[in-house]
Design an enzyme around this catalytic site. Structure first.
Site, mmCIF file in Angstrom:
data_model
loop_
_atom_site.group_PDB
_atom_site.id
_atom_site.type_symbol
_atom_site.label_atom_id
_atom_site.label_comp_id
_atom_site.label_asym_id
_atom_site.label_seq_id
_atom_site.Cartn_x
_atom_site.Cartn_y
_atom_site.Cartn_z
ATOM 1 N N ARG A 56 0.848 -1.273 0.046
ATOM 2 C CA ARG A 56 -0.082 0.191 -0.133
ATOM 3 C C ARG A 56 0.944 1.377 0.019
ATOM 4 O O ARG A 56 1.857 1.293 0.524
ATOM 5 C CB ARG A 56 -0.859 0.055 1.179
ATOM 6 C CG ARG A 56 -2.235 -1.086 1.023
ATOM 7 C CD ARG A 56 -2.876 -0.994 2.379
ATOM 8 N NE ARG A 56 -1.978 -1.565 3.540
ATOM 9 C CZ ARG A 56 -2.530 -1.780 4.956
ATOM 10 N NH1 ARG A 56 -3.953 -1.317 4.911
ATOM 11 N NH2 ARG A 56 -1.785 -2.164 5.791
ATOM 12 N N ASP A 61 0.622 5.817 0.426
ATOM 13 C CA ASP A 61 0.237 6.848 0.908
ATOM 14 C C ASP A 61 -0.289 7.985 -0.190
ATOM 15 O O ASP A 61 0.417 7.688 -1.422
ATOM 16 C CB ASP A 61 0.909 7.472 1.839
ATOM 17 C CG ASP A 61 1.235 6.597 3.208
ATOM 18 O OD1 ASP A 61 0.340 5.894 3.564
ATOM 19 O OD2 ASP A 61 2.288 6.880 3.673
ATOM 20 N N TYR A 81 11.983 0.471 -3.060
ATOM 21 C CA TYR A 81 11.505 1.920 -3.043
ATOM 22 C C TYR A 81 12.781 2.920 -3.662
ATOM 23 O O TYR A 81 14.137 2.547 -3.275
ATOM 24 C CB TYR A 81 11.052 2.524 -1.635
ATOM 25 C CG TYR A 81 9.717 2.213 -1.199
ATOM 26 C CD1 TYR A 81 8.544 2.675 -1.619
ATOM 27 C CD2 TYR A 81 9.869 0.752 -0.524
ATOM 28 C CE1 TYR A 81 7.383 2.205 -1.135
ATOM 29 C CE2 TYR A 81 8.459 0.334 -0.002
ATOM 30 C CZ TYR A 81 7.367 1.057 -0.442
ATOM 31 O OH TYR A 81 6.258 0.845 0.143
ATOM 32 N N ARG A 96 10.600 7.604 4.022
ATOM 33 C CA ARG A 96 10.306 9.012 3.931
ATOM 34 C C ARG A 96 11.015 9.749 5.452
ATOM 35 O O ARG A 96 11.765 10.671 5.218
ATOM 36 C CB ARG A 96 8.819 9.540 3.962
ATOM 37 C CG ARG A 96 8.227 9.284 2.477
ATOM 38 C CD ARG A 96 6.814 9.367 2.748
ATOM 39 N NE ARG A 96 6.356 10.827 3.282
ATOM 40 C CZ ARG A 96 5.024 11.024 3.561
ATOM 41 N NH1 ARG A 96 4.030 10.148 3.708
ATOM 42 N NH2 ARG A 96 4.854 12.186 4.079
#
Length: 264
Positions: free
Chosen positions: A51, A53, A111, A198
């Site tokens: 998932r 954001d 990522y 992040r």
């Protein structure tokens, strides 16, 4: 006969409220399931590999769904794409074994974070890169990245609302390189905590601008306190590059080298 189909999906997250379906709609999952319903003529629910954001992008999201309908694979690609909004596209469709699960069959995830480092805010890249106007030093950030590789408790980089059972993850790759005014951060791990990438980028930026030394990353891992690390960085530059599966599932590898080509 019910068959399980896997899809490779890419999307720009700027216009969506994240991946996860919600009552008000406006998510990537909502849009994809609506497009699949147009082709199937009935509701189709999907499960995703990871998932994302609101504002986060994906170059190789993988989902699976089950159907008893006899449709050519092209219907699940071109047909679905004709019903998707701009910013989302199915890249491939493939039948998979009934035991395959987009999320639970993954042994790792990748990522990438793109960070524009110049005095002026992004225009052409708006919504697709993070931004830092203070000059950053590549060497110290690369040094700090080496401290992240291995098995660690990543509590210092975990969002307060994270629902993961354990903060202990194994990082197999943590690197940063520079291409002109763009810094490219790559992370690969067994799994990631909510906001983990992040939060890592935020702390690496602190090191890059000289506010902390590379040793700070190791100290944060040891102290396991989110309040001591840097603030969560913008979602704009974050890209989910896809899950990592064993070869026997026979799924296409991520093909997002265009990101590299754009930066050379």
């Amino acid at each position: 006969m019910v068959v399980r189909i896997a899809l490779g999906v890419e999307y720009c997250g700027s216009a969506f409220h994240g991946w996860q379906s919600q009552a008000g709609g406006g998510t990537v999952q909502d849009a994809l399931e609506a497009a699949l319903r147009e082709i199937a003529g009935q509701p189709v629910g999907v499960m995703c590999a990871g998932r994302t954001d609101a504002g986060v992008h994906a170059s190789h999201q993988v989902v699976h769904f089950e159907t008893a309908l006899d449709r050519p694979l092209s219907a699940w690609v071109r047909g679905v794409n004709s019903n998707l909004p701009a910013g989302i596209a199915v890249r491939w469709a493939q039948p998979v074994d009934d035991e395959f699960h987009a999320r639970f069959s993954a042994r790792g995830r990748r990522y990438r974070y793109l960070l524009l480092n110049r005095p002026q805010r992004p225009g052409l890249w708006a919504g697709r890169v993070g931004w830092c106007h203070v000059p950053l030093a590549l060497g110290v950030m690369q040094d700090a990245c080496t401290r992240l590789v291995g098995e660690h408790d990543f509590s210092a980089f975990r969002a307060a609302g994270c629902q993961a059972k354990s903060p202990v993850k194994t990082m197999t790759r943590a690197e940063v390189r520079q291409s002109g005014s763009m810094f490219v951060f790559d992370f690969e791990a067994s799994a990631f905590l909510h906001h983990m990438v992040r939060n890592l980028v935020g702390s690496l930026v602190y090191i890059g601008k000289g506010a902390q030394s590379p040793d700070w990353i190791g100290a944060l891992l040891q102290m396991q306190d989110r309040k001591l690390a840097a603030p969560t960085f913008s979602p704009d530059g974050l890209y989910f590059r896809g899950p990592i599966y064993e070869a026997h599932w026979g799924l296409p590898d991520p093909d997002d080298d265009f990101l590299d080509g754009l930066l050379t």
